[in-house]
Scaffold this motif. Sequence first.
Motif, PDB file in Angstrom:
ATOM      1  N   GLY A  96       0.673  -1.099   0.060  1.00  0.00           N
ATOM      2  CA  GLY A  96      -0.154   0.107  -0.045  1.00  0.00           C
ATOM      3  C   GLY A  96       0.942   1.356   0.083  1.00  0.00           C
ATOM      4  N   SER A  97       1.961   1.213  -0.063  1.00  0.00           N
ATOM      5  CA  SER A  97       2.885   2.378  -0.002  1.00  0.00           C
ATOM      6  C   SER A  97       2.663   3.150  -1.582  1.00  0.00           C
ATOM      7  CB  SER A  97       4.312   2.014   0.150  1.00  0.00           C
ATOM      8  OG  SER A  97       4.620   1.538   1.390  1.00  0.00           O
ATOM      9  N   VAL A  98       2.744   4.413  -1.395  1.00  0.00           N
ATOM     10  CA  VAL A  98       2.518   5.378  -2.733  1.00  0.00           C
ATOM     11  C   VAL A  98       3.905   6.281  -2.756  1.00  0.00           C
ATOM     12  CG1 VAL A  98       0.246   4.974  -2.594  1.00  0.00           C
ATOM     13  CG2 VAL A  98       1.329   7.018  -1.570  1.00  0.00           C
ATOM     14  N   GLY A  99       3.697   6.609  -4.133  1.00  0.00           N
ATOM     15  CA  GLY A  99       4.667   7.890  -4.415  1.00  0.00           C
ATOM     16  C   GLY A  99       3.749   9.015  -4.784  1.00  0.00           C
ATOM     17  N   ALA A 100       4.162  10.282  -4.404  1.00  0.00           N
ATOM     18  CA  ALA A 100       3.073  11.261  -4.747  1.00  0.00           C
ATOM     19  C   ALA A 100       4.104  12.554  -5.219  1.00  0.00           C
ATOM     20  CB  ALA A 100       2.447  11.533  -3.425  1.00  0.00           C
ATOM     21  N   LEU A 101       3.183  13.473  -5.734  1.00  0.00           N
ATOM     22  CA  LEU A 101       3.801  14.732  -5.902  1.00  0.00           C
ATOM     23  C   LEU A 101       3.409  15.479  -4.425  1.00  0.00           C
ATOM     24  CD1 LEU A 101       3.013  15.824  -9.600  1.00  0.00           C
ATOM     25  CD2 LEU A 101       5.013  14.707  -8.826  1.00  0.00           C
ATOM     26  N   TRP A 102       4.354  16.462  -4.296  1.00  0.00           N
ATOM     27  CA  TRP A 102       4.382  17.298  -2.945  1.00  0.00           C
ATOM     28  C   TRP A 102       4.563  18.586  -3.350  1.00  0.00           C
ATOM     29  CZ3 TRP A 102       8.601  18.332   0.650  1.00  0.00           C
ATOM     30  CH2 TRP A 102       8.102  19.128   1.957  1.00  0.00           C
ATOM     31  N   LEU A 103       3.808  19.603  -2.981  1.00  0.00           N
ATOM     32  CA  LEU A 103       4.039  21.073  -3.134  1.00  0.00           C
ATOM     33  C   LEU A 103       4.816  21.336  -1.902  1.00  0.00           C
ATOM     34  CD1 LEU A 103       0.877  22.643  -4.583  1.00  0.00           C
ATOM     35  CD2 LEU A 103       3.044  22.118  -5.659  1.00  0.00           C
ATOM     36  N   ASP A 104       6.012  21.728  -2.105  1.00  0.00           N
ATOM     37  CA  ASP A 104       6.960  22.276  -1.091  1.00  0.00           C
ATOM     38  C   ASP A 104       7.337  23.770  -1.237  1.00  0.00           C
ATOM     39  OD1 ASP A 104       8.473  22.575   0.937  1.00  0.00           O
ATOM     40  OD2 ASP A 104      10.562  21.612   0.043  1.00  0.00           O
ATOM     41  N   ASP A 105       6.364  24.573  -0.688  1.00  0.00           N
ATOM     42  CA  ASP A 105       6.678  25.975  -0.637  1.00  0.00           C
ATOM     43  C   ASP A 105       6.377  26.315  -2.305  1.00  0.00           C
ATOM     44  OD1 ASP A 105       6.594  26.622   2.026  1.00  0.00           O
ATOM     45  OD2 ASP A 105       8.793  26.157   2.068  1.00  0.00           O
ATOM     46  N   GLY A 106       5.511  26.152  -3.022  1.00  0.00           N
ATOM     47  CA  GLY A 106       5.428  26.229  -4.617  1.00  0.00           C
ATOM     48  C   GLY A 106       6.315  25.418  -5.481  1.00  0.00           C
ATOM     49  N   ARG A 107       7.203  24.533  -5.092  1.00  0.00           N
ATOM     50  CA  ARG A 107       7.936  23.765  -5.590  1.00  0.00           C
ATOM     51  C   ARG A 107       7.608  22.219  -5.718  1.00  0.00           C
ATOM     52  NH1 ARG A 107      14.113  22.083  -3.841  1.00  0.00           N
ATOM     53  NH2 ARG A 107      14.819  21.064  -5.526  1.00  0.00           N
ATOM     54  N   THR A 108       7.471  21.494  -6.616  1.00  0.00           N
ATOM     55  CA  THR A 108       6.827  20.230  -6.739  1.00  0.00           C
ATOM     56  C   THR A 108       7.956  19.377  -6.759  1.00  0.00           C
ATOM     57  OG1 THR A 108       5.194  20.804  -8.211  1.00  0.00           O
ATOM     58  CG2 THR A 108       5.502  18.464  -7.868  1.00  0.00           C
ATOM     59  N   ARG A 109       7.859  18.504  -5.611  1.00  0.00           N
ATOM     60  CA  ARG A 109       8.754  17.316  -5.454  1.00  0.00           C
ATOM     61  C   ARG A 109       8.183  15.955  -5.537  1.00  0.00           C
ATOM     62  NH1 ARG A 109      12.427  20.027  -0.605  1.00  0.00           N
ATOM     63  NH2 ARG A 109      14.440  18.787  -1.600  1.00  0.00           N
ATOM     64  N   ILE A 110       8.834  14.918  -5.872  1.00  0.00           N
ATOM     65  CA  ILE A 110       8.154  13.543  -5.742  1.00  0.00           C
ATOM     66  C   ILE A 110       8.787  12.917  -4.491  1.00  0.00           C
ATOM     67  CG2 ILE A 110       8.309  11.259  -6.845  1.00  0.00           C
ATOM     68  CD1 ILE A 110       9.322  12.812  -9.421  1.00  0.00           C
ATOM     69  N   VAL A 111       7.681  12.239  -3.737  1.00  0.00           N
ATOM     70  CA  VAL A 111       7.804  11.963  -2.244  1.00  0.00           C
ATOM     71  C   VAL A 111       7.318  10.363  -1.930  1.00  0.00           C
ATOM     72  CG1 VAL A 111       7.845  14.183  -1.472  1.00  0.00           C
ATOM     73  CG2 VAL A 111       5.754  12.993  -1.484  1.00  0.00           C
ATOM     74  N   HIS A 112       7.834   9.822  -1.047  1.00  0.00           N
ATOM     75  CA  HIS A 112       7.243   8.698  -0.785  1.00  0.00           C
ATOM     76  C   HIS A 112       6.627   8.618   0.332  1.00  0.00           C
ATOM     77  CE1 HIS A 112       7.478   4.102   0.439  1.00  0.00           C
ATOM     78  NE2 HIS A 112       7.331   4.121  -0.803  1.00  0.00           N
ATOM     79  N   LEU A 113       5.400   7.731   0.716  1.00  0.00           N
ATOM     80  CA  LEU A 113       4.559   7.861   1.812  1.00  0.00           C
ATOM     81  C   LEU A 113       4.431   6.284   1.844  1.00  0.00           C
ATOM     82  CD1 LEU A 113       2.848  10.368   0.072  1.00  0.00           C
ATOM     83  CD2 LEU A 113       1.981  10.556   2.195  1.00  0.00           C
ATOM     84  N   GLY A 114       4.959   5.592   3.293  1.00  0.00           N
ATOM     85  CA  GLY A 114       5.142   4.324   3.351  1.00  0.00           C
ATOM     86  C   GLY A 114       3.675   4.118   3.969  1.00  0.00           C
ATOM     87  N   SER A 115       3.273   2.671   3.873  1.00  0.00           N
ATOM     88  CA  SER A 115       1.918   2.409   4.081  1.00  0.00           C
ATOM     89  C   SER A 115       1.732   2.490   5.754  1.00  0.00           C
ATOM     90  CB  SER A 115       1.666   0.928   3.678  1.00  0.00           C
ATOM     91  OG  SER A 115       2.590  -0.177   4.233  1.00  0.00           O
ATOM     92  N   GLY A 116       2.865   2.259   6.567  1.00  0.00           N
ATOM     93  CA  GLY A 116       2.661   2.365   8.063  1.00  0.00           C
ATOM     94  C   GLY A 116       2.690   0.816   8.496  1.00  0.00           C
ATOM     95  N   SER A 117       1.957  -0.013   7.589  1.00  0.00           N
ATOM     96  CA  SER A 117       1.618  -1.373   7.935  1.00  0.00           C
ATOM     97  C   SER A 117       2.843  -2.278   7.338  1.00  0.00           C
ATOM     98  CB  SER A 117       0.194  -1.798   7.484  1.00  0.00           C
ATOM     99  OG  SER A 117       0.112  -1.772   6.144  1.00  0.00           O
ATOM    100  N   GLY A 118       3.613  -1.661   6.540  1.00  0.00           N
ATOM    101  CA  GLY A 118       4.852  -2.341   5.907  1.00  0.00           C
ATOM    102  C   GLY A 118       5.936  -1.285   5.884  1.00  0.00           C
ATOM    103  N   SER A 119       6.303  -0.653   4.940  1.00  0.00           N
ATOM    104  CA  SER A 119       7.314   0.472   4.859  1.00  0.00           C
ATOM    105  C   SER A 119       6.597   1.358   5.586  1.00  0.00           C
ATOM    106  CB  SER A 119       7.124   0.705   3.246  1.00  0.00           C
ATOM    107  OG  SER A 119       7.957   1.984   3.065  1.00  0.00           O
ATOM    108  N   MET A 120       7.992   2.041   6.254  1.00  0.00           N
ATOM    109  CA  MET A 120       7.804   3.079   7.012  1.00  0.00           C
ATOM    110  C   MET A 120       8.406   4.402   6.293  1.00  0.00           C
ATOM    111  SD  MET A 120       6.137   2.254   9.823  1.00  0.00           S
ATOM    112  CE  MET A 120       6.468   3.393  11.073  1.00  0.00           C
TER     113      MET A 120
END
Length: 215
Positions: A96-120
């Motif tokens: 269930g982990s995903v990769g996402a776009l994240w707006l960091d003060d107007g700048r787009t970055r690619i981030v990872h959000l672990g599922s918490g039940s597997g990847s942290m």
Amino acid sequence: MSGFLDVTLSRVPPGFEFFEPLQALFAWVDEQGLATTARNGELYGSLSDDYLIGTQVELRGYTAEETASYAESWFGDAAGNPGARLWPFVQTGGEGSVGALWLDDGRTRIVHLGSGSGSMMTCVLADNGLDFLRLLAIGYEDICWNKEFAAPPQVHREGGDPVNAPFRDWLWRTYGATAPAIALDIVPEPAEMGDEDTKDPFCRWIDGFEPPDPW
């Protein structure tokens, strides 16, 4: 423009930069016949039609409703609508982990959000689309396990091959880019949620919110 890319671009929220290399990736996936329609009518893309070859990801941009639901699971009713700064576009692990776009003060970055039940793992994966493609080309079975990032990918299953030659060839022909030996060359600090000592900006941002009550 491919149908898979068309659908994806129609879902990118305003203000986010869906990097050109990501657009090229979605188009290539469609051209290779690697975008398939599920029973619910949704298009899903992969990097290979053989699950034993290369990195396994599921490419699909979230709808506005799915994005809102996903954000609520992370942030609950936190003030400031933090979910408006995230847009998931790829599942990185079977748990269930995903990769996402994240707006960091107007700048787009690619981030990872672990599922918490597997990847942290909760961190910045790349500051641009090309580095994300290079990360995929290294050949880890999944890119959700930060403990593997300090070593080259291993063959996890009999008959498996970390090298996805068609994808690597396309990456070289299109951008003159190659894959590094290890993921730490692209993700120098693959932080985990709750890491109080991390300098990773995304992990620090996520950890600044109280998780919603699961009950």
